[in-house]
Design a protein around this motif. Structure first.
Motif, PDB file in Angstrom:
ATOM      1  N   VAL A 117     -28.912  17.965  28.115  1.00  0.00           N
ATOM      2  CA  VAL A 117     -29.660  18.268  26.906  1.00  0.00           C
ATOM      3  C   VAL A 117     -30.147  16.898  26.677  1.00  0.00           C
ATOM      4  O   VAL A 117     -29.236  15.889  26.289  1.00  0.00           O
ATOM      5  N   CYS A 118     -31.708  16.331  26.421  1.00  0.00           N
ATOM      6  CA  CYS A 118     -31.849  15.206  26.252  1.00  0.00           C
ATOM      7  C   CYS A 118     -31.324  14.184  26.922  1.00  0.00           C
ATOM      8  O   CYS A 118     -30.714  13.233  26.434  1.00  0.00           O
TER       9      CYS A 118
ATOM     10  N   VAL B 143     -38.399  27.224  20.357  1.00  0.00           N
ATOM     11  CA  VAL B 143     -37.580  26.237  19.294  1.00  0.00           C
ATOM     12  C   VAL B 143     -38.288  25.949  17.814  1.00  0.00           C
ATOM     13  O   VAL B 143     -39.726  26.142  17.952  1.00  0.00           O
TER      14      VAL B 143
ATOM     15  N   CYS C  81     -32.944  20.294  29.972  1.00  0.00           N
ATOM     16  CA  CYS C  81     -33.910  20.413  28.731  1.00  0.00           C
ATOM     17  C   CYS C  81     -33.898  19.271  27.942  1.00  0.00           C
ATOM     18  O   CYS C  81     -33.054  18.516  27.471  1.00  0.00           O
TER      19      CYS C  81
ATOM     20  N   TYR D 299     -35.109  18.889  25.191  1.00  0.00           N
ATOM     21  CA  TYR D 299     -35.436  19.045  23.513  1.00  0.00           C
ATOM     22  C   TYR D 299     -33.912  19.768  23.205  1.00  0.00           C
ATOM     23  O   TYR D 299     -33.333  20.517  23.700  1.00  0.00           O
ATOM     24  N   HIS D 300     -33.621  19.567  21.883  1.00  0.00           N
ATOM     25  CA  HIS D 300     -32.527  20.194  21.330  1.00  0.00           C
ATOM     26  C   HIS D 300     -32.916  21.397  20.900  1.00  0.00           C
ATOM     27  O   HIS D 300     -33.908  21.825  20.293  1.00  0.00           O
ATOM     28  N   THR D 301     -31.991  22.710  21.277  1.00  0.00           N
ATOM     29  CA  THR D 301     -32.517  23.724  20.821  1.00  0.00           C
ATOM     30  C   THR D 301     -31.187  24.545  20.321  1.00  0.00           C
ATOM     31  O   THR D 301     -30.047  24.207  20.602  1.00  0.00           O
ATOM     32  N   GLU D 302     -31.518  25.601  19.704  1.00  0.00           N
ATOM     33  CA  GLU D 302     -30.441  26.322  19.003  1.00  0.00           C
ATOM     34  C   GLU D 302     -29.953  27.564  20.098  1.00  0.00           C
ATOM     35  O   GLU D 302     -28.887  27.962  20.007  1.00  0.00           O
TER      36      GLU D 302
END
Length: 311
Positions: free
Chosen positions: A27-28, A75, A104, A106-109
């Motif tokens: 992630v990122c 997101v 990914c 982007y930070h996602t939940e």
């Protein structure tokens, strides 16, 4: 940031280093992550570049023994310049024999929740196709979750518009409509991906038909919900647009009636203000008579307009 996740009977367990058949969740990514992916795992650089494209559509691509599967996941957006509350971003799943990598930017939940869900429900992911299908399933669940928030925002905007029609509330509804368009496009793209994955893995032991059917059902439910909310929002905006138009017409009608009513005393005053003989110069109460006639005619005009509901 990257995680090494190995699926056991109690779901995904994080390891300190990579092992075959484990899931590398990135992630990122930073330079160290890129170096690990390209030099250690030999992930094609073109795959990483494709996933970095914000507008990349759901699709699959083969290169050597690598399979790239791009999905779009929802997101929330904070402090967006255009004010859109939610959007969708791409996530790439790259697989090659015993290597499974997800990237990914982007930070996602969704991803932390998916990992926690496998631990909480003791979900066992058998292979790479299972992981891809379960990620699609999780994305559909999060689409539905964010759609509920959008629906609440629509109801709140409707209440604000009922009190007072403002441009800010209409723009808010327009942003929600744009979000629904993004959701609809992404959900349909993910649904198309199911068919492509089925054709790729149909002759292998990876294909779980029951799981695939569950994923399709969840995606169709999300797609149906998006369409329903989009129709509701479109109808609401059309209704308020008609209300605004009617309000403008009513205001213009009142202003026109008021202008005509005030024009009568103005016209009389203009006639009697001319520098000519008006035959009332010797009448002691000429001014009062002219004012009274102006008021009387204006009152009659007002009554006529009132009867035809122009006031």
């Amino acid at each position: 940031m990257r995680q090494y996740l190995y699926c056991e009977s109690a779901g995904f367990v994080e390891k300190t280093e990579w092992q075959p058949n484990s899931w590398v969740n990135v992630v990122c990514p930073d330079q160290a992550d890129f170096k690990f992916l390209t030099e250690t795992l030999h992930v094609p650089q073109s795959f990483l570049d494709d996933v970095a494209d914000t507008d990349e559509r759901p699709r699959t691509e083969m290169e050597d023994n690598w399979l790239l599967t791009i999905l779009r996941i929802p997101v929330p957006v904070h402090d967006a310049p255009d004010g859109i509350p939610f959007t969708t971003v791409p996530i790439g799943i790259m697989t090659n024999n015993d290597i499974i990598v997800s990237v990914c930017y982007y930070h996602t939940e969704m991803l932390p929740d998916f990992i926690e869900h496998t631990r909480r429900k003791n979900v066992f992911v058998r292979n790479k196709l299972d992981l891809i299908l379960r990620l699609i399933y999780s994305s559909a669940v999060w689409f539905l979750k964010y759609l509920k928030q959008i629906y609440n925002d629509v109801n709140e905007a409707e209440k604000e518009l009922e009190r007072s029609i403002r441009n800010e509330d209409l723009l808010r509804m327009m942003r929600l409509q744009k979000t629904l368009v993004y959701f609809n496009t992404s959900i349909r793209g993910n649904e198309v991906m199911i068919g492509r994955l089925k054709s790729i893995f149909q002759d292998t032991d990876f294909l779980d038909v029951e799981l695939m059917e569950d994923v399709l059902i969840e995606l169709r439910q999300a797609n149906s919900t998006v369409n329903i909310y989009s129709d509701i929002l479109t109808g609401t905006m059309d209704a308020f647009a008609s209300i605004i138009s009617n309000n403008v017409n009513a205001i213009m009608k009142r202003m026109t009636s008021l202008s005509i009513t005030l024009m009568i005393p103005t016209l009389i005053a203009s006639f009697y203000g001319m520098n000519v003989d008006i035959h009332l110069d010797r009448f002691p109460h000429a001014f009062v008579a002219i004012v009274a006639a102006s008021v009387l005619l204006s009152a009659l005009t007002f009554i006529v307009f009132r009867r035809i509901k122009w006031f």
